[in-house]
Design a protein around this motif. Structure first.
Motif, mmCIF file in Angstrom:
data_model
loop_
_atom_site.group_PDB
_atom_site.id
_atom_site.type_symbol
_atom_site.label_atom_id
_atom_site.label_comp_id
_atom_site.label_asym_id
_atom_site.label_seq_id
_atom_site.Cartn_x
_atom_site.Cartn_y
_atom_site.Cartn_z
ATOM 1 N N ALA A 90 29.556 15.964 2.172
ATOM 2 C CA ALA A 90 29.162 14.505 2.626
ATOM 3 C C ALA A 90 28.125 13.945 1.431
ATOM 4 C CB ALA A 90 28.548 14.553 3.930
ATOM 5 N N THR A 94 29.331 10.623 -0.748
ATOM 6 C CA THR A 94 28.323 9.578 -0.512
ATOM 7 C C THR A 94 27.836 9.091 -1.917
ATOM 8 O OG1 THR A 94 28.006 10.378 1.770
ATOM 9 C CG2 THR A 94 26.607 8.362 1.152
ATOM 10 N N GLU A 97 30.393 8.120 -4.310
ATOM 11 C CA GLU A 97 31.057 6.381 -4.207
ATOM 12 C C GLU A 97 30.077 5.387 -4.076
ATOM 13 O OE1 GLU A 97 33.113 7.736 -0.426
ATOM 14 O OE2 GLU A 97 33.821 9.417 -1.559
ATOM 15 N N THR A 98 29.052 5.641 -3.820
ATOM 16 C CA THR A 98 27.804 4.621 -3.817
ATOM 17 C C THR A 98 27.754 4.227 -5.294
ATOM 18 O OG1 THR A 98 26.861 5.567 -1.851
ATOM 19 C CG2 THR A 98 25.500 4.081 -3.325
ATOM 20 N N THR A 182 35.964 4.708 -2.380
ATOM 21 C CA THR A 182 34.987 3.995 -3.336
ATOM 22 C C THR A 182 35.290 2.395 -3.041
ATOM 23 O OG1 THR A 182 34.904 5.719 -4.995
ATOM 24 C CG2 THR A 182 34.337 3.644 -5.648
ATOM 25 N N VAL A 185 33.056 0.846 -0.497
ATOM 26 C CA VAL A 185 31.895 0.701 -1.017
ATOM 27 C C VAL A 185 31.880 -0.581 -1.946
ATOM 28 C CG1 VAL A 185 29.749 1.658 -1.839
ATOM 29 C CG2 VAL A 185 30.884 2.827 -0.832
ATOM 30 N N VAL A 231 26.420 2.885 2.728
ATOM 31 C CA VAL A 231 26.127 4.264 2.727
ATOM 32 C C VAL A 231 26.066 4.994 4.324
ATOM 33 C CG1 VAL A 231 24.192 5.772 2.516
ATOM 34 C CG2 VAL A 231 24.934 4.290 0.782
ATOM 35 N N ARG A 234 29.879 5.604 5.046
ATOM 36 C CA ARG A 234 30.613 6.731 4.306
ATOM 37 C C ARG A 234 29.921 7.993 4.515
ATOM 38 N NH1 ARG A 234 34.210 7.143 4.329
ATOM 39 N NH2 ARG A 234 34.368 8.908 2.826
ATOM 40 N N LEU A 235 28.797 8.340 4.697
ATOM 41 C CA LEU A 235 28.085 9.364 5.127
ATOM 42 C C LEU A 235 28.517 9.984 6.394
ATOM 43 C CD1 LEU A 235 25.916 11.334 3.966
ATOM 44 C CD2 LEU A 235 24.142 10.044 5.200
ATOM 45 N N SER A 238 31.998 10.929 5.899
ATOM 46 C CA SER A 238 32.171 12.195 4.996
ATOM 47 C C SER A 238 31.597 13.495 5.938
ATOM 48 C CB SER A 238 31.413 12.051 3.912
ATOM 49 O OG SER A 238 31.600 10.966 3.164
#
Lengths: 309, 471
Positions: A90, A94, A97-98, A182, A185, A231, A234-235, A238
């Motif tokens: 994770a 994250t 991708e960020t 990605t 984001v 974030v 995604r977090l 993930s």
């Protein structure tokens, strides 16, 4: 008619009595929300309950075992290994991708034909189900028919086994994850960038501020609320990642990619031990709940800061 | 922060209260007796059309045996008037999906495809209908069915008394076999010729040596020996378990009424090391992603020079025009690691009835039709329902002619028949233990120390089988 109502109200006021339907109004209004809350909470309640039993698909009955499943989870090496894999996965997913998302969004924040075309292409991975994306990547990384394996062989790398090798399995799933998510984001950051006021940037340009200075002191703080939303999502997703890993390696090779959701699934559906599997999911839920709470708190702070409050 | 924690604890307490208002924990999910028979209403004579108009649900694994069933569903529907709804699921996910369906106990599916090992879990959980009652009832079973025509040992693979550690063959019958597989060594004749071998390898050492030499034998991506390798129970039972048994290793023994794991015995460690060497020296580099389908396909396409797996591939892939390597595939005994008679671990695909089905009689007609002589004969000759489980089919001239063309097939079959049984110890934690076992094997193939890994595995497995509940 109106007179009757007026008299009735007057009489009630005299006797200091509030009508029942007025008393009940808050409950009637809140009723659906209350029922919805109960509906949301029942599955969690059931999960907690069954985590305290030895319920298994392999046996015809079950008994209450208290905290046995929880204790055996906390004392098992597999659990801590799963926690490590989950957090590593994770965290890296994250972060990658960020960073990629911000970079691509900055590149696409132009008004020209290439940017407009790329923005359309960018949506493609997002509209594919992750499990389908994984199957496509599995084919591309296949040792005999995979185009990527073929390219690597042409570069003289013939022993790169992608998801089949413990040393490259994590890299492979992160690559697929990054390919799929990605753009998510990027789109959020791009939306943030497009909504920024022009004046501060023009001032910075007149004052001779470098690109990095402008980005660090103007762009980043102003897009921070959007970035934190990205974030956060995604977090959370993930940490709960299942489909990409399951479709690619089922948690293997060995136990390399046995994240908490994978472990919970394996215990529940392969080993049919539902009581054993539920603590793995519940502990993840608790962790995600607290983490989300603090990220949302930070988001509120940055939003206030960005809007000058 | 205090408010958050207080709120969180309150929510948990509330949910726990709701949960605990659930029915008593000791209430049975179902009738747990595994020796129950079913009370059947009296019927008057056997009639294929008796359940005309009924509709049944059938769950099948993606396999040539299932394809043969699907192909002839219209004939069954015409003969009985029963409508069949079926689903086909690939093996990697089939049993997870099936278990979930059976656990719902809503009668769906009525009939399902299963292996013999699954009886040890499903019968214990009371998901399977015993079938003796149906077979013995002349009003429900056609006089042509002839249950004695099944090979006794193969029919017996679906019979179990429900006691962990007890061998199959005793107790209730839960499944009727469709076909069985021995796990043996397939070889590609062209591949052998390419390295000047006149005979296929006989020992594991010879196989490793030949397999290593055959890396790239048929172009890019071709390799020596194909075996399954995913993190799944299905990796353990074919070639690996066959070698494990032939090497003298055993999975469990029963001591003082409890299962004792022996996965870290000297024999178990030796053979696991040897098998890992085979994969590393002669297997595909992405072995850990290999399922039944990949290994089978690689043999058919000329990618794998050898395949150590299900015996029926030699029949499937030798049909002219069906596979690029048709006519080039031969079979021989499993590679030996010790002196002594060889056997193989046997796999039996079968069909079974859901105990919670509300259409048991119609379901039994389906099972009868697709395990009857007529379908079995058609399946063995016109389709790929092999190896046949009925003696009359196996001995038929047409079938003997079919296998007669396959190099080494009849000789290998005759050599292995006496030593081929289910080599696992029946117990309801089968999937659990074999999946962990597969993960350990993957680790060893990837360089982990075999002894250390098998010791750890043995410890884990011992803990898992300690959960076995005698009901």
């Amino acid at each position: 008619m109106a007179t009757e109502v007026y008299e009735k109200l007057e009489e009630e006021q005299l006797t200091n009595k509030v009508p029942l339907k007025i008393k009940m109004r808050p409950f009637i209004i809140l009723g659906p929300a209350f029922l919805l809350t109960i509906g949301i909470l029942i599955p969690f309640g059931m999960a907690i309950y069954f985590s305290l039993t030895n319920y298994s698909f392999k046996y015809a009955d079950y008994v209450f075992v208290g905290l046995e499943n929880w204790l055996s989870m906390f004392t098992s090496a597999n659990f801590w290994h799963s926690v490590g894999v989950t957090l590593t996965y994770a965290g890296l997913a994250t972060l990658i991708e960020t960073l990629l998302g911000i970079g691509i969004a900055l590149l696409l924040n132009r008004e020209n034909f290439i940017s407009r075309s790329l923005r359309i292409v960018l949506i493609f991975p997002l509209v594919i189900a992750p499990v389908i994306a994984t199957i496509i990547w599995q084919l591309m990384t296949n040792n005999s028919v995979g185009i990527y394996s073929d390219w690597l062989r042409q570069l003289g790398i013939s022993n790169f086994n992608w998801g089949a090798d413990p040393s490259t399995a994590l890299f492979t799933v992160l690559l697929i994850d990054a390919w799929v998510f990605t753009p998510f984001v990027t789109i959020l950051v791009l939306a943030g960038l497009r909504s920024l006021p022009k004046a501060p940037f023009e001032s910075a340009m007149i004052d001779g501020g470098s690109a990095w200075f402008t980005f660090k002191n103007l762009t980043l703080p102003m897009i921070m609320p959007m970035l934190i939303i990205a974030v956060l999502f995604r977090l959370m997703l993930s940490l709960q990642m299942f489909d990409i890993i399951f479709a690619l390696t089922r948690g293997g090779p060995g136990d390399t990619l046995m994240t908490l959701p994978l472990t919970a699934y394996t215990e529940a559906f392969t080993y049919k031990e539902l009581g054993v599997s539920l603590p793995f999911m519940l502990i993840l839920w608790v962790f995600v709940y607290f983490l989300s709470h603090y990220i949302v708190k930070y988001w509120t702070y940055t939003q206030n800061k960005a809007s000058g409050k | 922060m205090k408010r958050i924690i207080f709120g969180f604890i309150s929510v948990l307490a509330f949910m726990f209260t709701i949960a605990c208002s659930n029915e008593s924990a000791t209430e049975n999910k179902g009738d747990s007796s595994s020796t129950d028979t079913v009370d059947l209403e009296e019927l008057d004579g056997f009639d294929w059309k008796r359940f005309d108009g009924e509709e049944i649900e059938v769950m099948l694994n993606q396999h040539p045996y299932a394809e043969a069933i699907v192909e002839r569903i219209p004939e069954f529907e015409e003969k009985t008037g029963i409508t069949v709804n079926h689903s086909l699921t690939p093996e990697e996910n089939y049993f997870d999906k099936l278990t979930t369906s059976l656990n719902a106990q809503n009668g769906n599916p009525d009939v399902f495809m299963t292996g013999a090992y699954q009886v040890w879990e499903y019968a214990t959980a009371d998901y399977m209908q015993e079938l003796d009652t149906f077979i013995e009832d002349e009003t429900r079973t056609s006089p042509d069915y002839d249950v004695d025509d099944f090979y006794e040992g193969i029919l017996g693979a679906g019979r179990w008394d429900g006691v962990p550690g007890h061998a199959v063959g005793e107790g209730n019958l839960y499944t009727v076999p469709l076909a069985y597989e021995f796990n043996l060594l397939h070889y590609n004749k062209r591949a052998l010729e390419s390295i000047g071998l006149e005979e296929p390898p006989e020992t594991m050492e010879e196989l490793i040596e030949a397999g290593a030499q055959l890396d790239g034998w048929n172009g890019e991506g071709s390799y020596g020996v194909g075996t399954r390798g995913t993190r799944s129970w299905a990796t353990i039972h074919p070639g690996y378990m066959t070698s494990f048994d032939n090497h003298g290793a055993v999975d469990f023994t029963v001591e003082d009424g409890s299962l004792v794991s022996h996965l870290n015995s000297a024999e178990a460690i030796e053979i696991t090391e040897k098998f890992a060497e085979l994969v590393n020296e002669a297997g595909p580099s992405d072995w850990s992603s290999y399922t039944w389908y990949q290994v089978s396909n690689d043999l058919a396409q000329g990618k794998a020079a050898f395949a150590y797996d299900a015996s029926n591939w030699a029949i499937f892939h030798n049909v002219p025009g069906e596979a690029p390597e048709a006519g080039n595939i031969g079979v021989t005994t499993p590679p030996s690691t010790k002196d002594g008679d060889l056997g193989t671990n046997m796999w039996v695909w079968s069909i079974a009835m859901n105990k919670s089905s509300e259409k048991k009689d119609a379901a039994w007609l389906f099972m009868q039709y697709f395990t009857g002589k007529e379908h079995m004969q058609w399946g063995a000759i016109e389709a790929n329902v092999v190896d046949p489980v009925r003696e009359s089919v196996f001995e038929s001239d047409e079938y003997q002619e079919r296998i007669g063309d396959i190099e080494g097939y009849v000789e290998t079959f005759n050599e292995l028949i006496d030593g081929s049984t289910i080599k696992f110890t029946p117990q309801p934690e089968f999937f659990n233990t074999t999946t962990e076992w597969a993960a350990a094997l993957q680790d060893i193939v990837n360089g982990a120390d075999a002894e250390e890994t098998m010791n750890q595995l043995n410890e884990d497995i011992q803990e898992r089988v300690s959960r076995v509940r005698a009901e």
